[in-house]
Design a protein around this motif. Structure first.
Motif, PDB file in Angstrom:
ATOM      1  N   GLU A  10       0.849  -1.187   0.000  1.00 29.28           N
ATOM      2  CA  GLU A  10       0.000   0.000   0.000  1.00 29.28           C
ATOM      3  C   GLU A  10       0.886   1.238   0.000  1.00 29.28           C
ATOM      4  O   GLU A  10       2.060   1.164   0.342  1.00 29.28           O
ATOM      5  CB  GLU A  10      -0.884  -0.014   1.233  1.00 29.28           C
ATOM      6  CG  GLU A  10      -1.860  -1.169   1.262  1.00 29.28           C
ATOM      7  CD  GLU A  10      -2.686  -1.183   2.517  1.00 29.28           C
ATOM      8  OE1 GLU A  10      -2.756  -0.146   3.188  1.00 29.28           O
ATOM      9  OE2 GLU A  10      -3.248  -2.225   2.823  1.00 29.28           O
ATOM     10  N   PRO A  11       0.333   2.407  -0.362  1.00 30.59           N
ATOM     11  CA  PRO A  11       1.126   3.636  -0.335  1.00 30.59           C
ATOM     12  C   PRO A  11       1.617   3.936   1.082  1.00 30.59           C
ATOM     13  O   PRO A  11       1.037   3.465   2.058  1.00 30.59           O
ATOM     14  CB  PRO A  11       0.148   4.716  -0.782  1.00 30.59           C
ATOM     15  CG  PRO A  11      -1.061   4.027  -1.279  1.00 30.59           C
ATOM     16  CD  PRO A  11      -1.032   2.617  -0.778  1.00 30.59           C
ATOM     17  N   ASN A  12       2.681   4.717   1.173  1.00 29.56           N
ATOM     18  CA  ASN A  12       3.192   5.113   2.485  1.00 29.56           C
ATOM     19  C   ASN A  12       2.149   5.917   3.245  1.00 29.56           C
ATOM     20  O   ASN A  12       1.390   6.680   2.665  1.00 29.56           O
ATOM     21  CB  ASN A  12       4.464   5.942   2.336  1.00 29.56           C
ATOM     22  CG  ASN A  12       5.620   5.113   1.863  1.00 29.56           C
ATOM     23  OD1 ASN A  12       5.658   3.903   2.070  1.00 29.56           O
ATOM     24  ND2 ASN A  12       6.574   5.737   1.220  1.00 29.56           N
ATOM     25  N   THR A  13       2.128   5.737   4.533  1.00 33.20           N
ATOM     26  CA  THR A  13       1.192   6.433   5.402  1.00 33.20           C
ATOM     27  C   THR A  13       1.944   7.513   6.161  1.00 33.20           C
ATOM     28  O   THR A  13       3.008   7.259   6.697  1.00 33.20           O
ATOM     29  CB  THR A  13       0.563   5.444   6.402  1.00 33.20           C
ATOM     30  OG1 THR A  13      -0.109   4.437   5.660  1.00 33.20           O
ATOM     31  CG2 THR A  13      -0.422   6.129   7.306  1.00 33.20           C
ATOM     32  N   GLU A  14       1.372   8.699   6.196  1.00 36.70           N
ATOM     33  CA  GLU A  14       1.970   9.805   6.946  1.00 36.70           C
ATOM     34  C   GLU A  14       1.174  10.068   8.208  1.00 36.70           C
ATOM     35  O   GLU A  14      -0.031   9.854   8.247  1.00 36.70           O
ATOM     36  CB  GLU A  14       2.021  11.068   6.094  1.00 36.70           C
ATOM     37  CG  GLU A  14       2.983  10.974   4.933  1.00 36.70           C
ATOM     38  CD  GLU A  14       3.135  12.297   4.219  1.00 36.70           C
ATOM     39  OE1 GLU A  14       3.158  13.347   4.900  1.00 36.70           O
ATOM     40  OE2 GLU A  14       3.230  12.281   3.000  1.00 36.70           O
ATOM     41  N   ILE A  15       1.868  10.549   9.226  1.00 33.71           N
ATOM     42  CA  ILE A  15       1.254  10.934  10.494  1.00 33.71           C
ATOM     43  C   ILE A  15       1.143  12.459  10.496  1.00 33.71           C
ATOM     44  O   ILE A  15       2.110  13.150  10.179  1.00 33.71           O
ATOM     45  CB  ILE A  15       2.112  10.464  11.694  1.00 33.71           C
ATOM     46  CG1 ILE A  15       2.359   8.964  11.639  1.00 33.71           C
ATOM     47  CG2 ILE A  15       1.487  10.901  13.011  1.00 33.71           C
ATOM     48  CD1 ILE A  15       1.130   8.116  11.799  1.00 33.71           C
ATOM     49  N   HIS A  16      -0.034  12.969  10.850  1.00 34.01           N
ATOM     50  CA  HIS A  16      -0.277  14.414  10.865  1.00 34.01           C
ATOM     51  C   HIS A  16      -0.904  14.807  12.198  1.00 34.01           C
ATOM     52  O   HIS A  16      -1.709  14.066  12.750  1.00 34.01           O
ATOM     53  CB  HIS A  16      -1.231  14.815   9.736  1.00 34.01           C
ATOM     54  CG  HIS A  16      -0.764  14.399   8.390  1.00 34.01           C
ATOM     55  ND1 HIS A  16       0.220  15.062   7.702  1.00 34.01           N
ATOM     56  CD2 HIS A  16      -1.145  13.357   7.608  1.00 34.01           C
ATOM     57  CE1 HIS A  16       0.422  14.459   6.549  1.00 34.01           C
ATOM     58  NE2 HIS A  16      -0.401  13.419   6.464  1.00 34.01           N
ATOM     59  N   ARG A  17      -0.553  15.997  12.658  1.00 34.88           N
ATOM     60  CA  ARG A  17      -1.138  16.526  13.892  1.00 34.88           C
ATOM     61  C   ARG A  17      -1.939  17.784  13.577  1.00 34.88           C
ATOM     62  O   ARG A  17      -1.543  18.587  12.746  1.00 34.88           O
ATOM     63  CB  ARG A  17      -0.042  16.864  14.898  1.00 34.88           C
ATOM     64  CG  ARG A  17       0.622  15.635  15.463  1.00 34.88           C
ATOM     65  CD  ARG A  17       1.640  15.963  16.537  1.00 34.88           C
ATOM     66  NE  ARG A  17       1.035  16.772  17.582  1.00 34.88           N
ATOM     67  CZ  ARG A  17       1.685  17.758  18.213  1.00 34.88           C
ATOM     68  NH1 ARG A  17       2.925  18.044  17.918  1.00 34.88           N
ATOM     69  NH2 ARG A  17       1.068  18.450  19.148  1.00 34.88           N
ATOM     70  N   PHE A  18      -3.055  17.925  14.281  1.00 32.68           N
ATOM     71  CA  PHE A  18      -3.911  19.101  14.156  1.00 32.68           C
ATOM     72  C   PHE A  18      -4.291  19.577  15.556  1.00 32.68           C
ATOM     73  O   PHE A  18      -4.470  18.771  16.459  1.00 32.68           O
ATOM     74  CB  PHE A  18      -5.203  18.768  13.411  1.00 32.68           C
ATOM     75  CG  PHE A  18      -5.001  18.346  11.985  1.00 32.68           C
ATOM     76  CD1 PHE A  18      -4.954  19.282  10.972  1.00 32.68           C
ATOM     77  CD2 PHE A  18      -4.865  17.012  11.661  1.00 32.68           C
ATOM     78  CE1 PHE A  18      -4.768  18.895   9.657  1.00 32.68           C
ATOM     79  CE2 PHE A  18      -4.681  16.606  10.356  1.00 32.68           C
ATOM     80  CZ  PHE A  18      -4.634  17.550   9.352  1.00 32.68           C
ATOM     81  N   THR A  19      -4.455  20.872  15.690  1.00 30.29           N
ATOM     82  CA  THR A  19      -5.009  21.465  16.900  1.00 30.29           C
ATOM     83  C   THR A  19      -6.280  22.188  16.481  1.00 30.29           C
ATOM     84  O   THR A  19      -6.231  23.072  15.621  1.00 30.29           O
ATOM     85  CB  THR A  19      -4.016  22.444  17.548  1.00 30.29           C
ATOM     86  OG1 THR A  19      -2.825  21.731  17.872  1.00 30.29           O
ATOM     87  CG2 THR A  19      -4.596  23.062  18.806  1.00 30.29           C
ATOM     88  N   CYS A  20      -7.402  21.783  17.061  1.00 32.64           N
ATOM     89  CA  CYS A  20      -8.706  22.315  16.657  1.00 32.64           C
ATOM     90  C   CYS A  20      -9.396  22.977  17.844  1.00 32.64           C
ATOM     91  O   CYS A  20      -9.263  22.530  18.979  1.00 32.64           O
ATOM     92  CB  CYS A  20      -9.611  21.189  16.146  1.00 32.64           C
ATOM     93  SG  CYS A  20      -8.883  20.161  14.868  1.00 32.64           S
ATOM     94  N   ARG A  21     -10.158  24.023  17.537  1.00 30.54           N
ATOM     95  CA  ARG A  21     -11.050  24.647  18.518  1.00 30.54           C
ATOM     96  C   ARG A  21     -12.465  24.491  18.008  1.00 30.54           C
ATOM     97  O   ARG A  21     -12.762  24.867  16.872  1.00 30.54           O
ATOM     98  CB  ARG A  21     -10.735  26.129  18.686  1.00 30.54           C
ATOM     99  CG  ARG A  21      -9.511  26.382  19.477  1.00 30.54           C
ATOM    100  CD  ARG A  21      -9.327  27.865  19.654  1.00 30.54           C
ATOM    101  NE  ARG A  21      -8.342  28.062  20.684  1.00 30.54           N
ATOM    102  CZ  ARG A  21      -8.292  29.099  21.473  1.00 30.54           C
ATOM    103  NH1 ARG A  21      -9.163  30.066  21.335  1.00 30.54           N
ATOM    104  NH2 ARG A  21      -7.375  29.187  22.391  1.00 30.54           N
ATOM    105  N   LEU A  22     -13.310  23.926  18.841  1.00 35.58           N
ATOM    106  CA  LEU A  22     -14.701  23.684  18.469  1.00 35.58           C
ATOM    107  C   LEU A  22     -15.623  24.384  19.453  1.00 35.58           C
ATOM    108  O   LEU A  22     -15.277  24.554  20.627  1.00 35.58           O
ATOM    109  CB  LEU A  22     -15.029  22.193  18.541  1.00 35.58           C
ATOM    110  CG  LEU A  22     -14.493  21.236  17.506  1.00 35.58           C
ATOM    111  CD1 LEU A  22     -13.017  21.008  17.660  1.00 35.58           C
ATOM    112  CD2 LEU A  22     -15.228  19.939  17.607  1.00 35.58           C
TER     113      LEU A  22
END
Length: 91
Positions: A3-15
């Motif tokens: 499968e294609p390479n998987t990347e790790i991503h971080r997000f900071t959200c305000r809800l």
């Protein structure tokens, strides 16, 4: 075939703090083909602050744009730390 390479991503959200707001955020992440790896959420006044770590092969910027379209989301930021690639296993 692998499968294609998987990347790790971080997000900071305000809800906005409202019923099912966090679940709406999670639904968009899953529907866009990402896996939720880690979540930390804290309630402050009338808002919910969410640190989210996801993995996936798709564009993180596209996910960010989709999250921003949710009516409960006030902001989405990506921390400046580097993303890293996880080699997928052969099938």
């Amino acid at each position: 075939m692998s499968e294609p390479n998987t990347e790790i991503h971080r997000f900071t959200c305000r809800l906005d703090f409202e019923p099912a707001g966090l679940e709406r955020l999670f639904q968009v992440v899953r529907r866009r083909g990402f896996v939720i790896e880690r979540v930390h959420a804290a309630h402050e006044a009338d808002q919910l602050h969410v640190d989210l770590t996801v993995s996936g092969a798709r564009s993180a910027e596209t996910l960010r744009a989709q999250l921003e379209k949710l009516h409960v989301v006030r902001s989405v930021q990506r921390p400046l730390d580097r993303c890293f690639v996880v080699e997928s296993r052969s099938a």
